[in-house]
Design an enzyme around this catalytic site. Structure first.
Site, short mmCIF file in Angstrom:
data_model
loop_
_atom_site.label_atom_id
_atom_site.label_comp_id
_atom_site.label_asym_id
_atom_site.label_seq_id
_atom_site.Cartn_x
_atom_site.Cartn_y
_atom_site.Cartn_z
N THR A 18 37.19 -9.40 -13.83
CA THR A 18 38.61 -9.61 -13.56
C THR A 18 39.33 -10.25 -14.74
O THR A 18 40.50 -9.96 -15.00
CB THR A 18 38.77 -10.48 -12.29
OG1 THR A 18 38.33 -9.71 -11.18
CG2 THR A 18 40.20 -10.92 -12.06
N THR A 57 33.27 -12.65 -12.11
CA THR A 57 32.80 -13.80 -11.34
C THR A 57 31.68 -13.44 -10.36
O THR A 57 30.91 -14.30 -9.94
CB THR A 57 33.95 -14.43 -10.52
OG1 THR A 57 34.48 -13.44 -9.65
CG2 THR A 57 35.04 -14.99 -11.42
N ASP A 58 31.61 -12.14 -9.97
CA ASP A 58 30.72 -11.77 -8.87
C ASP A 58 29.26 -12.13 -9.09
O ASP A 58 28.59 -12.63 -8.18
CB ASP A 58 30.85 -10.27 -8.58
CG ASP A 58 32.16 -9.93 -7.88
OD1 ASP A 58 32.80 -10.87 -7.36
OD2 ASP A 58 32.53 -8.75 -7.85
N1 ASP Z 1 35.11 -7.70 -9.68
C1 ASP Z 1 35.10 -8.81 -10.53
C2 ASP Z 1 33.78 -8.92 -11.26
O1 ASP Z 1 33.59 -8.21 -12.19
C3 ASP Z 1 35.46 -10.07 -9.85
C4 ASP Z 1 35.83 -11.08 -10.85
O2 ASP Z 1 35.58 -10.97 -12.02
O3 ASP Z 1 36.41 -12.08 -10.42
O4 ASP Z 1 32.92 -9.72 -10.91
#
Ligand code: ASP
Length: 349
Positions: free
Chosen positions: A37, A114-115
């Site tokens: 993200t 973040t995932d």
């Molecule tokens: N979908 C995203 C990721 O690549 C979520 C994020 O980065 O917050 O993990």
């Protein structure tokens, strides 16, 4: 300065002090982009998704100009739910290689989704041995929204990467002004900017108005000399009424290892204990942790004697990463058990 002696003194000083060049004084950081993200932009006119490169991300943080020499590199550009142990290991190898060849760098920053951040950062923490800081930056809100947390998190990560007090702190994660140790950090909320927490162990420090401040040093850091990783490691969470179905499936599909999030202190109902026994006899490396968020498992000697490993207080995700890395270094059960003891802070075994 009209006095002739003062004028010549000034001239001597100017000649004897080496030219103040940015490159010799300004700290240097490599920012490695991997996606997520934080780089999930969209064209402001068409609204079309457009992933930002590491260079684009650094351009969003003009406050660092003149303070840090930043180099950028795009390692990959994926959502972190698509991360794999192999990609994570290649990233670790890339950073190790950068440190081997670049004595001029103060540290490395990695932008990441973040995932799976708690997994990737821990895998790097288990591999990297250089004392220089490696800091992950991520975001819960993409750059296209006005209150995106990405630029601030990236700025704080870069400030940490050049801070002398950040050396020897292992791999860190920078979000929401907090600095967390990769060993303990977890994503605890799907969308909140304060999603990253270190539970009862607590965060390492903070970046406040540009000041990098530490309250804690990371404990129980383990590094493993792995030459590869073993991706065939499963994670199973026990539920009431569990019959050990997924453990049996891991055996049938030839997994190399399995981490089981058991009840409380490591308790398992009879059908699960039988499945664990079958898995051990089939050669799988079995690690037991607790499905509770905090606290150690304490396994009976009868179970440990069969080569089942105590995962101490690691959560399932961290334990799976540790086993994935450990199996890339050795198959020896007592060596792997010892790494889990060390990661759990149990040094009297
Ligand atoms: N979908 C995203 C990721 O690549 C979520 C994020 O980065 O917050 O993990």
């Amino acid at each position: 300065m009209s006095h002739p002696r003062l004028a010549s003194l000034a001239l001597i000083l100017v000649l004897s002090v080496p030219a103040f060049s940015q490159t010799s004084k300004t700290p240097r950081v490599l920012v490695i982009g991997t996606g997520g993200t934080i780089s999930g932009g969209a064209d402001p006119v068409t609204g079309q998704a457009k992933s930002l490169t590491a260079k684009d991300l650094v351009a969003l943080v003009p406050t660092l100009k003149g303070k840090v020499e930043i180099e950028e590199e795009d390692f990959t550009n994926i959502g972190s739910s698509s991360m794999t142990p192999e990609i994570q290991f290649r990233l670790a190898e890339r950073v190790a290689d950068v440190f081997r060849t670049r004595a001029d760098l103060s540290g490395v920053v990695i932008t990441h989704g973040t995932d799976s951040l708690e997994e990737t950062s821990f895998l790097l923490d288990l591999i990297l041995t250089d004392p220089r800081p490696v800091v992950f930056a991520a975001a819960q809100r993409p750059p296209r929204v006005s209150d995106s947390d990405g630029p601030r998190n990236l700025e704080n990560a870069v400030r940490t990467a050049i801070a002398p007090q950040a050396r020897d702190k292992g791999v860190m994660v920078s979000l929401n002004e907090d600095l967390h140790a990769a060993r303990y950090v977890t994503k605890s909320h799907a969308v909140a900017v304060e999603a990253f927490q270190s539970g009862k162990k607590g965060m390492l420090g903070t970046v406040d108005n540009g000041h990098v401040i530490f309250y804690n040093a990371p404990m129980n850091r383990v590094t493993i000399p792995a030459r590869s990783v073993e991706p065939r490691v499963d994670l199973v969470r026990l539920v009431a009424g569990d019959q050990g179905k997924f453990i049996n499936f891991a055996v049938e599909t030839k997994s190399a290892g399995i981490v089981i999030e058991a009840f409380g202190r490591g308790n398992m109902p009879r059908p699960v204990a039988d499945a664990v026994d079958r898995a051990r006899k089939a050669g799988l490396v079995v690690v037991i942790v607790s499905r509770t968020a905090e606290g150690r498992v304490e396994l009976p000697d009868s179970l440990l004697k069969t080569g089942v490993i105590s995962g101490e207080d690691l959560d399932g995700l961290k334990a799976r990463i540790l086993l994935t890395v450990a199996l890339g270094a050795t198959k020896d059960i007592s060596t792997i058990q010892n790494w889990f003891h060390l990661a759990g802070g149990v040094i009297d075994k």
